[in-house]
Scaffold this active site. Structure first.
Site, short mmCIF file in Angstrom:
data_model
loop_
_atom_site.label_atom_id
_atom_site.label_comp_id
_atom_site.label_asym_id
_atom_site.label_seq_id
_atom_site.Cartn_x
_atom_site.Cartn_y
_atom_site.Cartn_z
N ARG A 155 0.81 -1.22 0.00
CA ARG A 155 0.00 0.00 0.00
C ARG A 155 0.84 1.26 0.00
O ARG A 155 0.45 2.28 -0.58
CB ARG A 155 -0.98 0.01 1.19
CG ARG A 155 -2.20 -0.88 0.99
CD ARG A 155 -3.26 -0.56 2.02
NE ARG A 155 -2.72 -0.70 3.36
CZ ARG A 155 -2.79 -1.80 4.11
NH1 ARG A 155 -3.42 -2.86 3.65
NH2 ARG A 155 -2.27 -1.83 5.30
N GLU A 213 4.11 -8.73 15.93
CA GLU A 213 3.43 -9.18 17.14
C GLU A 213 3.88 -10.60 17.49
O GLU A 213 4.19 -10.90 18.64
CB GLU A 213 1.92 -9.13 16.90
CG GLU A 213 1.10 -9.18 18.17
CD GLU A 213 -0.39 -9.05 17.87
OE1 GLU A 213 -1.18 -9.23 18.80
OE2 GLU A 213 -0.75 -8.79 16.69
#
Lengths: 172, 172
Positions: B60, B97
């Site tokens: 993106r 994460e």
């Protein structure tokens, strides 16, 4: 002009696998004059016609598609690999050398009868692009042009896109 | 103005996983006026300073980075996931994460002392962007700005980018 731009394309042997001579466009992108000229050459294809949306395929397609959408004052619509787009999508499966892959576009991305361009960096066998054309047809878009920076003519990708106006800036 | 642009951002609950309210920029991208305004707002940040290269992160990030590079007349340098760039690369590992990931940039992409902008769509925890900053520092680039379309202020990503000029067009 295209000979000048070709100087900025670097050929890398055996990438992504042995026997393939990869056309590296990063050397063109980083040259500000060459990048500008490449995008402007794509814009010339539409000769002032009003375009509603530019569709592009991740990831490298986004580079030319987004710059061209900005230049033309059009909206930008990303076509992505499966699972990347967050809202409701339409999808199409297509064949790769080994196996298949899926491309998706948001179902509400394009209104019927919109005038679109589809942009990618490279036309090889045309498999990916013919999948994108199917997506565009599903939402009844009017395809005003399919534009590539590079066309590898020997691979005859154009034949998979018969009936559509196909343009390439650099032919090999 | 940013309130006007915010209207074009769609929030999607539970994407990519439960509990996350995803900011979908595709509804901004497809609106030609909003897309243009977003890129122009990014360009205003540099206030006429000469920029050599815009760096962006796939996928993106490429959308805004490429349009901005075109607008500013700068070169475009892609930062990609491991194994995607064909020539010699420099790389940096960063924590996610769960586990780690690797970003790469071509070793010869940027000359030392080049004036660069780094562009991405979203600043969350800042982990990815601080990895890109490390890549830029490795090649001795001068970072004139780090620009995001969206900043999720609660996640304090800015703190990971201390000492650099960080700009965001839309704050949540």
């Amino acid at each position: 002009m295209s000979e000048q731009l070709k100087k900025h394309i670097r050929s890398i042997p055996d990438f992504p696998k042995e026997g393939i001579l990869f056309k590296d466009i990063s050397t063109l992108l980083k040259n500000k004059a060459a990048f500008k000229k490449a995008v402007d050459s794509m814009a010339k294809v539409v000769k002032g016609k009003k375009i509603d949306y530019v569709l592009s395929i991740e990831s490298r397609g986004f580079i030319f598609g987004a710059a061209l959408a900005y230049k033309l004052g059009a909206g930008f619509v990303p076509v992505r690999k499966k699972g990347k787009l967050p809202a409701e999508t339409i999808s199409v499966n297509y064949s790769l050398e080994y196996g298949t892959d899926t491309l998706e576009m948001h179902k509400d991305a394009i209104k019927p009868n919109s005038k679109i361009l589809i942009v990618d960096d490279l036309l090889a066998t045309g498999g990916t692009m013919s999948a994108v054309v199917q997506l565009a047809e599903k939402v009844q878009a009017k395809i005003f042009g399919i534009i590539f920076l590079i066309e590898l003519c020997d691979l005859k990708g154009r034949e998979k896109l018969k009936g559509y106006p196909v343009y390439s800036i650099l032919k090999y």
